[in-house]
Design an enzyme around this catalytic site. Structure first.
Site, PDB file in Angstrom:
ATOM      1  N   ASP A   4      -2.481  -5.056   0.421  1.00 32.26           N
ATOM      2  CA  ASP A   4      -2.003  -6.351   0.905  1.00 32.26           C
ATOM      3  C   ASP A   4      -2.728  -6.845   2.156  1.00 32.26           C
ATOM      4  O   ASP A   4      -3.082  -8.027   2.247  1.00 32.26           O
ATOM      5  CB  ASP A   4      -0.486  -6.340   1.130  1.00 32.26           C
ATOM      6  N   GLN A  61       0.815  -1.210   0.000  1.00 32.15           N
ATOM      7  CA  GLN A  61       0.000   0.000   0.000  1.00 32.15           C
ATOM      8  C   GLN A  61       0.854   1.269   0.000  1.00 32.15           C
ATOM      9  O   GLN A  61       2.065   1.227   0.245  1.00 32.15           O
ATOM     10  CB  GLN A  61      -0.922   0.007   1.222  1.00 32.15           C
ATOM     11  N   HIS A  62       0.196   2.373  -0.295  1.00 27.37           N
ATOM     12  CA  HIS A  62       0.684   3.742  -0.057  1.00 27.37           C
ATOM     13  C   HIS A  62       1.743   4.256  -1.023  1.00 27.37           C
ATOM     14  O   HIS A  62       1.957   5.460  -1.081  1.00 27.37           O
ATOM     15  CB  HIS A  62       1.256   3.907   1.365  1.00 27.37           C
TER      16      HIS A  62
END
Length: 470
Positions: free
Chosen positions: A225, A74-75
């Site tokens: 995830d 992520q991110h």
């Protein structure tokens, strides 16, 4: 004669790419493949694409696959030009150069306003802070950016093969980790606060089972995830997933949307339409590694020693803040050992204290979710640290809830494959694949050690000292 339909799930993690190919109806594993990713916190996305091609080849390719979905880290910040070229290497979630930007954003808008808007406070891992860093430190790259997406969005877009920025898609779980998305959609005002403008293309947020066309197969929306792992495990409301990797992650599928102004809980979304409030600790499996190093034993022997000692380790407490801590927020703290006596000065007591200290830190994270109104009925224990029998057997007493330890597997990739099968079926719910084999652990009969262990730990964790030089 019925012909089995196949689906593929991809886990594009920080370290590697894993592909699983499964039967769409039964979930049976047909084949799989893996490939490494380069190290570092700044990566050219082309490396992910190369790893995906290698992993797909090792998994037998996609010629007979009907649908695919990508789960990923992520991110991360992927910036694209108007022609679809990568503007600069992607900044990953673990790149901390935007910590100052995160602090500035919180100061400007206020912690409660951020929590109400997005469910989370900006921290260095979250995309919105990386965009502020980019605008401040690399204004030429910020000006050249025509679209912003996340790692799994970019891979799905590459698989689509159109090269059109408007064909970028994502899902709720990954969008919820950007820092400029709420349940009602993107927040252009927050994007502009970070990047200085809001005229960039953002991926269209698809529904949990909404697909898009790819060359020769259907593509799912993908997922972050942690949401992918929950879907792969079949976790539902009341289930908490505790992942013991380098860091510890405690997340729960919940109908409750978190809005925590303290920043302890990140208010992410799940892959199935609910919420996924999440708490992260810095210290998890490496606490066991450190204990092994101190005692000169392997993990199997550490587990045996811990189970040999009495519950509570005779009052010996290990506070496992070996790298500082995020939950609670003690970034400059150190680990500490309290209650050392002649009676507890032995390997078994130290091993027990290490396991209980690790679990007490995660129990603090679990308490934060409960305090926010999240229902917790049972706990799934996954990740490298969950392989320890001592961790699994002691956890129910510390957590105060039943613990299930699934057979080790690729649950993020499995979650992506299950999403692909859901998209392929057009059903209202994910396919009812057989659950992973699990071991079940319950707290021992009374007297339970939980109150003594947790209370002793709560006292000791406030006695930690800062790092030298901090």
């Amino acid at each position: 004669m019925l012909v089995s339909r196949l689906v593929a799930g991809v886990d594009s993690s920080t370290q590697s790419c894993t592909v699983v190919v499964r039967d769409a109806d039964t979930g049976a594993l047909v084949r799989e493949g893996r490939a490494p990713h380069p190290a570092g916190t700044e990566v050219d996305p082309e490396a992910w694409w190369s790893a995906l091609q290698e992993a797909l080849a090792k998994a037998g390719g996609l010629d007979d696959v009907d649908a695919l979905a990508v789960a990923g880290q992520q991110h991360g910040m992927v910036c694209l030009s108007g022609s679809g070229e990568v503007v600069r290497p992607a900044l990953l979630w673990n790149d901390t150069r935007s910590a100052g930007a995160a602090s500035d954003l919180v100061d400007e808008l206020g912690a409660q306003a951020w929590a109400d808007a997005t469910g989370s406070l900006p921290v260095a891992s979250i995309t919105v802070t990386k965009l502020r860093w980019l605008a401040t430190h690399e204004p030429e790259h910020a000006a050249a950016t025509a679209a912003v997406c996340l790692p799994h969005d970019w891979l799905t877009w590459r698989l689509r093969g159109t090269g059109v920025l408007d064909d970028l898609v994502t899902d709720r779980s990954d969008a919820s980790g950007t820092g400029y998305w709420s349940d009602d959609g993107y927040r252009p005002d927050l994007l502009e606060r970070a990047l200085g403008r809001s005229d960039v293309v953002l991926p269209r947020v698809l529904g949990p089972a909404e697909g898009v066309a790819g060359p020769g197969l259907l593509l799912g929306p993908g997922t972050g995830d942690n949401a992918g792992a929950a879907l792969g495990l079949g976790a539902g409301p009341g289930d908490v997933v505790v992942s013991l990797g380098t860091s510890g992650v405690v997340s729960a599928v919940s109908g409750v949307r978190a809005a925590d102004p303290t920043g302890i809980i990140a208010g992410f979304a799940s892959a199935t339409g609910e919420h996924l409030p999440l708490v992260c600790t810095l210290n998890a499996a490496r606490v066991l590694d450190a204990a092994c190093a101190l005692l000169g034993v392997d993990h199997a022997e550490l587990s045996r020693l811990a189970l040999e000692a009495p519950a509570g380790a005779g009052g010996l407490v290990l506070v496992p803040y070996l790298e500082g801590e995020r939950t609670p927020n003690k970034p400059d703290s150190t680990g500490a050992l309290h209650g050392l006596t002649l009676g507890t000065s032995n390997p078994a007591h130290l091993a027990r204290a290490a396991v209980e200290g690790l679990l007490c830190g995660l129990a603090d994270a679990l308490d934060a979710l409960v305090a926010a109104g999240v229902e917790v009925r049972r706990v799934f224990l996954v990740g490298g640290g969950a392989r320890s029998d001592a961790v699994a057997r002691i956890a129910p007493a510390v957590f105060g809830r039943p613990v299930l330890r699934p057979t080790p597997g690729e649950y993020v990739a499995d979650g992506a494959a299950r999403q692909a099968a859901w998209v392929l079926s057009g059903a209202d719910a994910p396919p009812g694949w057989a659950a992973a084999d699990t071991e079940s652990f319950e707290a021992p009969p009374t007297p339970t050690p939980t109150p003594q262990v947790r209370e002793r730990y709560a006292e000791a964790r406030e006695l930690t000292v800062p790092r030298v030089g901090v």
